[in-house]
Design a protein around this motif. Structure first.
Motif, short mmCIF file in Angstrom:
data_model
loop_
_atom_site.label_atom_id
_atom_site.label_comp_id
_atom_site.label_asym_id
_atom_site.label_seq_id
_atom_site.Cartn_x
_atom_site.Cartn_y
_atom_site.Cartn_z
N LEU A 25 0.82 -1.21 0.00
CA LEU A 25 0.00 0.00 0.00
C LEU A 25 0.86 1.26 0.00
N PHE A 26 1.96 1.23 0.74
CA PHE A 26 2.87 2.38 0.79
C PHE A 26 3.47 2.64 -0.59
N LEU A 27 3.93 1.61 -1.25
CA LEU A 27 4.55 1.79 -2.57
C LEU A 27 3.56 2.32 -3.59
N LYS A 30 1.62 5.95 -1.72
CA LYS A 30 2.49 7.06 -1.31
C LYS A 30 3.62 7.31 -2.30
N VAL A 31 4.33 6.23 -2.64
CA VAL A 31 5.44 6.39 -3.58
C VAL A 31 4.93 6.55 -5.01
N LYS A 32 3.70 6.08 -5.27
CA LYS A 32 3.07 6.13 -6.59
C LYS A 32 3.78 5.22 -7.59
N VAL A 37 4.42 -3.27 -10.91
CA VAL A 37 5.80 -3.33 -10.40
C VAL A 37 5.78 -3.56 -8.89
N SER A 38 4.90 -2.85 -8.19
CA SER A 38 4.82 -2.97 -6.74
C SER A 38 4.43 -4.38 -6.32
N ASP A 450 -8.61 4.29 -8.25
CA ASP A 450 -7.30 4.06 -7.66
C ASP A 450 -7.45 3.13 -6.46
N GLU A 451 -6.32 2.71 -5.91
CA GLU A 451 -6.35 1.70 -4.85
C GLU A 451 -7.05 2.21 -3.59
#
Length: 480
Positions: A25-27, A30-32, A37-38, A450-451
């Motif tokens: 979830l962070f990737l 937040k990191v977008k 890939v994530s 979006d997620e």
């Protein structure tokens, strides 16, 4: 591929799983970093963290990815082809207009949900959703507002039927494991599924639509075309929407009966496979009967959708284009936008597969096998925790039912009570769909969310659907 012997205890495995979900979830949020890939990155890191031998990790990754991709890629491809033909020829508009004419604008979401309940009885969730998608988008585009008002009732209906109603494989497998009667499970599961949809999906979809505005995505079936097949603009687009005349040469859209027939083709064909599987499981039909094998082939989801696309080409595609090459161009235009959807869904299956093979399900089941609570509550809790831990509703259903089989046999329950247990297990396997569930990504990408929005809408709606079904089953359990 079999699950490995767990290298750690249940608490450690659960901590690793929770950390993996949090990192994912962070990737993404937040990191977008791109979701595909994530998902692959976190899957690799999770496989290492849970203790898989490094040489086995490529096979572990491919287990969930290939299994999900194999089931999703072909049906999504054929489904969007069928949907594109319905959209560009005006067929989706014709069906939408007919539904709205019968039910009215205010009851359009309810009409879509009822239609999805009927179509979802024999058709798997993902297949039903992809075939129904152009109709949902057409209705939403016509009336405006948030897509969720129209999408969630239909998607929730498919989810309810898929989880709780034989002849879908999950409840059939659970009924067999618990020694229940599949016919009784159907008679109990279908009305509970419908009631849970009405209580747990319809009011939630209205609340979600009021809170979250989701635009109709244009990537899959979004463009009304002019008489040269180009995207219409301004007044042309509005005129095209009002008349339903999408497609080439300004030809009239197909009749309602033709459109309904095209939707019934996959419904009837897929029902061959699901119904025959149920009859074989019940011992009514011999598994090796030649006619049953043939109908089972026609009812295979991929084959059924392939036949449906061919029939659509013949009935509405070719008569409204100047050549077969133009029909091929239409079908080709449908495939481009779904590449990302397929890959992300496959990667979601990869992540869930890593968690499944890590042995977390088995460890969790062993730890929860003696909770000292009512069987029906235990069934729901175990199934829900398995669902959250590894993502797959099917795995949660089969694992939880297998775990409870011994207790059910000792209790000497009747067929009706066993059917309620199956519903409780299915309800637990429905709640809290999130990033380790391939279906989460399918919904997210199909509806252009979006997620974060998907978690706040789809995940919440799946949870209210599952809780509603469980509470109904629990109430019936108490009074019997």
């Amino acid at each position: 591929m079999e699950a490995m012997e767990p290298a750690y205890g249940t608490a450690t495995l659960l901590t690793i799983a929770a950390g993996a979900v949090a990192l994912l979830l962070f990737l993404i949020m937040k990191v977008k970093l791109h979701a595909f890939v994530s998902l692959v990155l976190v899957s690799v890191m999770t496989a290492i963290a849970v203790g898989f031998p490094l040489a086995d990790i490529p096979d572990v990754l491919m287990f969930g990815f290939a299994d999900t991709l194999g089931s999703v890629a072909l049906l999504v491809a054929f489904g969007v082809m069928l949907g594109r033909l319905l959209e560009i020829t005006g067929g989706a508009q014709v069906l939408a207009d007919t539904l709205i004419g019968r039910f009215g604008e205010r009851r359009a979401p309810f009409a879509l949900g009822v239609a999805a309940l009927l179509f979802g009885f024999p058709i798997f969730f993902d297949a039903g959703l992809v075939v129904f998608l152009p109709i949902i988008l057409t209705v939403a585009r016509r009336f405006g507002g948030s897509l969720l008002l129209y999408a969630l009732p239909a998607a929730g209906a498919f989810a309810a039927m898929h989880a709780m109603a034989p002849p879908h494989p999950g409840p059939v497998a659970a009924a067999e494991a618990l020694g229940g009667n599949i016919g009784i499970v159907m008679l109990v599961g279908v009305p509970i599924g419908v009631a849970a949809w009405y209580v747990g999906v319809m009011p939630v979809s209205r609340a979600m639509a009021a809170r979250f505005h989701v635009d109709v995505p244009e990537a899959l079936f979004g463009e009304v075309r002019d008489d040269r097949g180009r995207p219409a603009k301004g007044e042309e687009r509005e005129a095209g929407r009002e008349s339903g005349e999408a497609g080439d040469a300004g030809r009239r859209p197909p009749a309602f009966g033709v459109v309904l027939f095209l939707l019934l083709v996959p419904l009837v064909l897929i029902s061959f496979d699901t119904v025959i599987d149920t009859l074989v499981s019940a011992g009514v039909v011999d598994e090796g009967a030649g006619w049953a094998v043939f109908l089972g082939l026609l009812g295979n989801t991929t084959v059924a959708l392939l036949i449906s696309v061919i029939v659509a080409v013949v009935l509405i595609g070719r008569p409204r284009t100047t050549s077969m090459s133009q029909v091929s161009d239409v079908l080709d235009s449908a495939l481009g936008p779904i590449c990302s959807i397929i890959l992300i869904t496959g990667a979601g299956g990869m992540f869930g597969g890593v968690l499944e093979l890590s042995g977390i399900g088995e460890e969790l089941s062993t730890s929860l096998s003696d909770l000292g609570m009512s069987l029906i509550v235990q069934a729901f809790v175990i199934s829900a925790l398995l669902r959250v831990a590894q993502g797959s509703a099917t795995v949660a259903l089969t694992t939880a039912s297998g775990l409870l089989a011994g207790s059910v046999a000792e209790a000497g329950l009747g067929d009706f009570q066993i059917a309620l247990l199956v519903v409780a297990i299915a309800a637990g396997a429905t709640v809290l769909s999130h990033v380790n569930d391939s279906g989460f990504w399918l919904v997210s990408r199909f509806f252009g969310m979006d997620e974060k929005t998907t978690l706040k809408t789809w995940t919440v709606m799946e949870t209210t659907l599952g809780l509603a079904a469980f509470l109904i089953a629990l109430g019936l359990w108490v009074v019997t």
